[in-house]
Design a protein around this motif. Structure first.
Motif, mmCIF file in Angstrom:
data_model
loop_
_atom_site.group_PDB
_atom_site.id
_atom_site.type_symbol
_atom_site.label_atom_id
_atom_site.label_comp_id
_atom_site.label_asym_id
_atom_site.label_seq_id
_atom_site.Cartn_x
_atom_site.Cartn_y
_atom_site.Cartn_z
ATOM 1 N N ARG A 17 80.555 -38.679 -93.169
ATOM 2 C CA ARG A 17 81.331 -39.248 -94.271
ATOM 3 C C ARG A 17 82.136 -40.456 -93.795
ATOM 4 O O ARG A 17 82.159 -41.498 -94.440
ATOM 5 C CB ARG A 17 82.251 -38.198 -94.878
ATOM 6 C CG ARG A 17 83.049 -38.719 -96.052
ATOM 7 C CD ARG A 17 83.996 -37.635 -96.597
ATOM 8 N NE ARG A 17 84.610 -38.096 -97.806
ATOM 9 C CZ ARG A 17 84.177 -37.847 -99.030
ATOM 10 N NH1 ARG A 17 83.106 -37.111 -99.205
ATOM 11 N NH2 ARG A 17 84.811 -38.308 -100.077
ATOM 12 N N ASP A 21 81.661 -44.285 -95.080
ATOM 13 C CA ASP A 21 82.777 -45.057 -95.639
ATOM 14 C C ASP A 21 82.997 -46.363 -94.881
ATOM 15 O O ASP A 21 83.256 -47.408 -95.464
ATOM 16 C CB ASP A 21 84.067 -44.239 -95.613
ATOM 17 C CG ASP A 21 84.072 -43.111 -96.631
ATOM 18 O OD1 ASP A 21 83.197 -43.085 -97.521
ATOM 19 O OD2 ASP A 21 84.958 -42.237 -96.513
ATOM 20 N N GLU A 58 73.624 -35.986 -97.536
ATOM 21 C CA GLU A 58 74.610 -35.859 -98.605
ATOM 22 C C GLU A 58 75.683 -36.941 -98.502
ATOM 23 O O GLU A 58 76.022 -37.590 -99.494
ATOM 24 C CB GLU A 58 75.257 -34.475 -98.538
ATOM 25 C CG GLU A 58 76.360 -34.259 -99.551
ATOM 26 C CD GLU A 58 77.003 -32.900 -99.406
ATOM 27 O OE1 GLU A 58 77.303 -32.295 -100.441
ATOM 28 O OE2 GLU A 58 77.219 -32.441 -98.258
ATOM 29 N N GLN A 59 76.208 -37.156 -97.314
ATOM 30 C CA GLN A 59 77.285 -38.128 -97.138
ATOM 31 C C GLN A 59 76.780 -39.570 -97.239
ATOM 32 O O GLN A 59 77.437 -40.433 -97.823
ATOM 33 C CB GLN A 59 78.001 -37.906 -95.806
ATOM 34 C CG GLN A 59 78.713 -36.576 -95.726
ATOM 35 C CD GLN A 59 79.740 -36.375 -96.826
ATOM 36 O OE1 GLN A 59 80.325 -37.316 -97.352
ATOM 37 N NE2 GLN A 59 79.964 -35.129 -97.183
ATOM 38 N N ARG A 62 76.064 -40.425 -100.847
ATOM 39 C CA ARG A 62 77.302 -40.690 -101.580
ATOM 40 C C ARG A 62 77.664 -42.168 -101.465
ATOM 41 O O ARG A 62 78.163 -42.777 -102.407
ATOM 42 C CB ARG A 62 78.417 -39.822 -100.994
ATOM 43 C CG ARG A 62 79.744 -39.915 -101.682
ATOM 44 C CD ARG A 62 80.800 -39.122 -100.923
ATOM 45 N NE ARG A 62 80.970 -39.560 -99.556
ATOM 46 C CZ ARG A 62 81.666 -40.653 -99.196
ATOM 47 N NH1 ARG A 62 82.251 -41.395 -100.098
ATOM 48 N NH2 ARG A 62 81.775 -40.981 -97.933
ATOM 49 N N THR A 65 72.642 -44.547 -102.203
ATOM 50 C CA THR A 65 71.501 -43.678 -102.439
ATOM 51 C C THR A 65 70.216 -44.204 -101.819
ATOM 52 O O THR A 65 69.442 -43.449 -101.249
ATOM 53 C CB THR A 65 71.291 -43.475 -103.950
ATOM 54 O OG1 THR A 65 72.509 -42.975 -104.497
ATOM 55 C CG2 THR A 65 70.186 -42.491 -104.225
ATOM 56 N N ASN A 68 69.124 -43.275 -98.181
ATOM 57 C CA ASN A 68 68.552 -41.951 -97.911
ATOM 58 C C ASN A 68 67.047 -42.011 -97.740
ATOM 59 O O ASN A 68 66.478 -41.277 -96.936
ATOM 60 C CB ASN A 68 68.894 -40.963 -99.028
ATOM 61 C CG ASN A 68 70.281 -40.417 -98.879
ATOM 62 O OD1 ASN A 68 70.926 -40.589 -97.854
ATOM 63 N ND2 ASN A 68 70.748 -39.752 -99.899
#
Length: 76
Positions: A17, A21, A58-59, A62, A65, A68
């Motif tokens: 995460r 960020d 998942e992170q 976020r 997309t 991924n």
């Protein structure tokens, strides 16, 4: 079946995460505006297990997309 994350898995999720960020969100915004796809933040995930791979996806998802799709499916 125990669906609780281990301490290590939680740490990996938090690290993913923070990376998303710090590294992905700013680049994704610029790439979207320029109409290009930046492959660099996808990196290498070779050899991680399914749960860890899912936490990272998942992170990253976020944050952006499309990245991924570029993550290697290096689950072991």
């Amino acid at each position: 079946m125990d669906f609780n994350l281990t301490d290590e898995q939680r740490l990996i999720s938090e690290s993913a995460r923070e990376f998303a960020d710090r590294e992905i969100i700013p680049r994704a915004r610029d790439s979207d505006r320029a109409g290009r796809f930046d492959r660099e933040p996808a990196g290498e995930l070779g050899g991680v297990g399914c749960t860890v791979y899912g936490l990272i996806v998942e992170q990253v998802g976020r944050a952006a997309t499309g990245i991924n799709a570029m993550l290697p499916l290096g689950t072991g």
